[in-house]
Design a protein around this motif. Structure first.
Motif, PDB file in Angstrom:
ATOM      1  N   GLU A 183      82.392 101.198  32.296  1.00 12.74           N
ATOM      2  CA  GLU A 183      81.782  99.862  32.262  1.00 12.74           C
ATOM      3  C   GLU A 183      82.741  98.800  32.804  1.00 12.74           C
ATOM      4  O   GLU A 183      82.348  97.941  33.593  1.00 12.74           O
ATOM      5  CB  GLU A 183      81.375  99.521  30.830  1.00 12.74           C
ATOM      6  N   ILE A 184      83.998  98.876  32.399  1.00 16.66           N
ATOM      7  CA  ILE A 184      84.987  97.898  32.867  1.00 16.66           C
ATOM      8  C   ILE A 184      85.194  98.032  34.371  1.00 16.66           C
ATOM      9  O   ILE A 184      85.230  97.032  35.101  1.00 16.66           O
ATOM     10  CB  ILE A 184      86.320  98.075  32.106  1.00 16.66           C
ATOM     11  N   ILE A 185      85.327  99.275  34.846  1.00 11.64           N
ATOM     12  CA  ILE A 185      85.533  99.488  36.280  1.00 11.64           C
ATOM     13  C   ILE A 185      84.344  98.957  37.077  1.00 11.64           C
ATOM     14  O   ILE A 185      84.514  98.248  38.071  1.00 11.64           O
ATOM     15  CB  ILE A 185      85.772 100.981  36.579  1.00 11.64           C
ATOM     16  N   THR A 186      83.145  99.274  36.622  1.00 12.19           N
ATOM     17  CA  THR A 186      81.936  98.809  37.314  1.00 12.19           C
ATOM     18  C   THR A 186      81.881  97.291  37.359  1.00 12.19           C
ATOM     19  O   THR A 186      81.617  96.695  38.413  1.00 12.19           O
ATOM     20  CB  THR A 186      80.689  99.366  36.604  1.00 12.19           C
ATOM     21  N   ARG A 187      82.145  96.651  36.221  1.00 10.24           N
ATOM     22  CA  ARG A 187      82.088  95.191  36.154  1.00 10.24           C
ATOM     23  C   ARG A 187      83.130  94.559  37.081  1.00 10.24           C
ATOM     24  O   ARG A 187      82.847  93.602  37.798  1.00 10.24           O
ATOM     25  CB  ARG A 187      82.290  94.769  34.694  1.00 10.24           C
ATOM     26  N   ARG A 188      84.344  95.113  37.099  1.00 11.48           N
ATOM     27  CA  ARG A 188      85.403  94.527  37.923  1.00 11.48           C
ATOM     28  C   ARG A 188      85.176  94.765  39.408  1.00 11.48           C
ATOM     29  O   ARG A 188      85.448  93.882  40.230  1.00 11.48           O
ATOM     30  CB  ARG A 188      86.757  95.064  37.477  1.00 11.48           C
ATOM     31  N   LEU A 189      84.695  95.949  39.769  1.00  9.56           N
ATOM     32  CA  LEU A 189      84.396  96.204  41.176  1.00  9.56           C
ATOM     33  C   LEU A 189      83.241  95.335  41.660  1.00  9.56           C
ATOM     34  O   LEU A 189      83.262  94.843  42.793  1.00  9.56           O
ATOM     35  CB  LEU A 189      84.095  97.685  41.410  1.00  9.56           C
ATOM     36  N   ALA A 190      82.233  95.125  40.803  1.00 12.70           N
ATOM     37  CA  ALA A 190      81.121  94.251  41.164  1.00 12.70           C
ATOM     38  C   ALA A 190      81.613  92.820  41.352  1.00 12.70           C
ATOM     39  O   ALA A 190      81.188  92.127  42.284  1.00 12.70           O
ATOM     40  CB  ALA A 190      80.034  94.303  40.099  1.00 12.70           C
ATOM     41  N   ALA A 191      82.511  92.386  40.481  1.00  8.17           N
ATOM     42  CA  ALA A 191      83.060  91.030  40.616  1.00  8.17           C
ATOM     43  C   ALA A 191      83.835  90.895  41.924  1.00  8.17           C
ATOM     44  O   ALA A 191      83.746  89.859  42.603  1.00  8.17           O
ATOM     45  CB  ALA A 191      83.951  90.706  39.422  1.00  8.17           C
ATOM     46  N   LEU A 192      84.594  91.934  42.292  1.00  5.93           N
ATOM     47  CA  LEU A 192      85.324  91.888  43.560  1.00  5.93           C
ATOM     48  C   LEU A 192      84.355  91.846  44.743  1.00  5.93           C
ATOM     49  O   LEU A 192      84.579  91.116  45.708  1.00  5.93           O
ATOM     50  CB  LEU A 192      86.246  93.106  43.681  1.00  5.93           C
ATOM     51  N   ALA A 193      83.279  92.627  44.663  1.00 11.04           N
ATOM     52  CA  ALA A 193      82.290  92.644  45.744  1.00 11.04           C
ATOM     53  C   ALA A 193      81.601  91.295  45.890  1.00 11.04           C
ATOM     54  O   ALA A 193      81.334  90.837  47.001  1.00 11.04           O
ATOM     55  CB  ALA A 193      81.258  93.740  45.486  1.00 11.04           C
ATOM     56  N   HIS A 194      81.331  90.629  44.766  1.00 10.24           N
ATOM     57  CA  HIS A 194      80.667  89.320  44.808  1.00 10.24           C
ATOM     58  C   HIS A 194      81.622  88.180  45.170  1.00 10.24           C
ATOM     59  O   HIS A 194      81.186  87.081  45.459  1.00 10.24           O
ATOM     60  CB  HIS A 194      79.991  89.024  43.472  1.00 10.24           C
ATOM     61  N   SER A 195      82.917  88.458  45.141  1.00 12.97           N
ATOM     62  CA  SER A 195      83.888  87.408  45.446  1.00 12.97           C
ATOM     63  C   SER A 195      84.059  87.186  46.940  1.00 12.97           C
ATOM     64  O   SER A 195      84.798  86.311  47.355  1.00 12.97           O
ATOM     65  CB  SER A 195      85.247  87.753  44.824  1.00 12.97           C
ATOM     66  N   GLY A 196      83.361  88.001  47.732  1.00 15.59           N
ATOM     67  CA  GLY A 196      83.455  87.830  49.173  1.00 15.59           C
ATOM     68  C   GLY A 196      84.339  88.868  49.831  1.00 15.59           C
ATOM     69  O   GLY A 196      84.511  88.867  51.045  1.00 15.59           O
ATOM     70  N   LEU A 197      84.911  89.759  49.072  1.00 18.87           N
ATOM     71  CA  LEU A 197      85.729  90.830  49.620  1.00 18.87           C
ATOM     72  C   LEU A 197      84.825  91.752  50.439  1.00 18.87           C
ATOM     73  O   LEU A 197      83.806  92.232  49.944  1.00 18.87           O
ATOM     74  CB  LEU A 197      86.393  91.608  48.471  1.00 18.87           C
ATOM     75  N   THR A 198      85.144  91.972  51.697  1.00 22.45           N
ATOM     76  CA  THR A 198      84.248  92.730  52.568  1.00 22.45           C
ATOM     77  C   THR A 198      84.385  94.233  52.391  1.00 22.45           C
ATOM     78  O   THR A 198      83.418  94.963  52.557  1.00 22.45           O
ATOM     79  CB  THR A 198      84.491  92.364  54.047  1.00 22.45           C
ATOM     80  N   ALA A 199      85.568  94.718  52.057  1.00 16.50           N
ATOM     81  CA  ALA A 199      85.764  96.156  51.873  1.00 16.50           C
ATOM     82  C   ALA A 199      86.777  96.380  50.763  1.00 16.50           C
ATOM     83  O   ALA A 199      87.758  95.654  50.638  1.00 16.50           O
ATOM     84  CB  ALA A 199      86.251  96.795  53.161  1.00 16.50           C
ATOM     85  N   LEU A 200      86.506  97.375  49.953  1.00 11.20           N
ATOM     86  CA  LEU A 200      87.435  97.737  48.889  1.00 11.20           C
ATOM     87  C   LEU A 200      88.342  98.846  49.398  1.00 11.20           C
ATOM     88  O   LEU A 200      87.878  99.950  49.698  1.00 11.20           O
ATOM     89  CB  LEU A 200      86.676  98.219  47.649  1.00 11.20           C
ATOM     90  N   ASP A 201      89.623  98.554  49.522  1.00  9.55           N
ATOM     91  CA  ASP A 201      90.547  99.579  49.979  1.00  9.55           C
ATOM     92  C   ASP A 201      91.031 100.418  48.798  1.00  9.55           C
ATOM     93  O   ASP A 201      90.823 100.068  47.635  1.00  9.55           O
ATOM     94  CB  ASP A 201      91.715  98.953  50.737  1.00  9.55           C
TER      95      ASP A 201
END
Length: 134
Positions: free
Chosen positions: A13-31
């Motif tokens: 749950e924590i990982i999902t929430r944090r990755l979603a927040a990163l995706a919504h922050s405008g980050l185009t790709a998660l390295d």
């Protein structure tokens, strides 16, 4: 990972929430380093945060006694988090003691117990609480 193996839902749950927040922050790709950092921090957060106690009190007195110890450990973790706000982790116990003396005096706690709770919040290891709080 072994320390959180029984709480995989919380980690996920924590990982999902944090990755979603990163995706919504405008980050185009998660390295890979970013994802690794998110996973590492989520495991640390779950490992150091005691699990919530169930709402129903146990019928068995032995289990109730163990639950009381769990509750005390949870309170100690919260106290340790407060101590870390005043004396961050990079400070030695000696340096932290100077900053914690006033806070401990105001809340009616000894500096030794404040340092112990701080160590527990840093490590998540209940052995840090041995012979002082538990």
């Amino acid at each position: 990972m072994i320390a959180v193996s029984d709480r995989t839902d919380a980690v996920a749950e924590i990982i999902t929430r944090r990755l979603a927040a990163l995706a919504h922050s405008g980050l185009t790709a998660l390295d890979e380093p970013t994802v690794r950092s998110v996973v590492r921090q989520a495991v640390r957060d779950v490992r150091t945060t005691p699990p919530l106690a169930p709402a129903q009190p146990p019928a068995d007195p032995a289990v109730a006694a163990l639950r009381a110890v769990d509750d005390l450990a949870a309170c100690s973790h919260q106290l340790g988090e407060l101590m870390l706000q005043v004396a961050p982790a990079h400070l030695s116990d000696t340096e932290a003691a100077d900053g914690l003396a006033l806070l401990c005096d105001q809340i009616g706690e000894t500096v030794g117990n404040g340092l112990t709770a701080r160590r527990y919040a840093l490590t998540g290891d209940r052995r840090a609480l041995a012979e002082t709080l538990l």
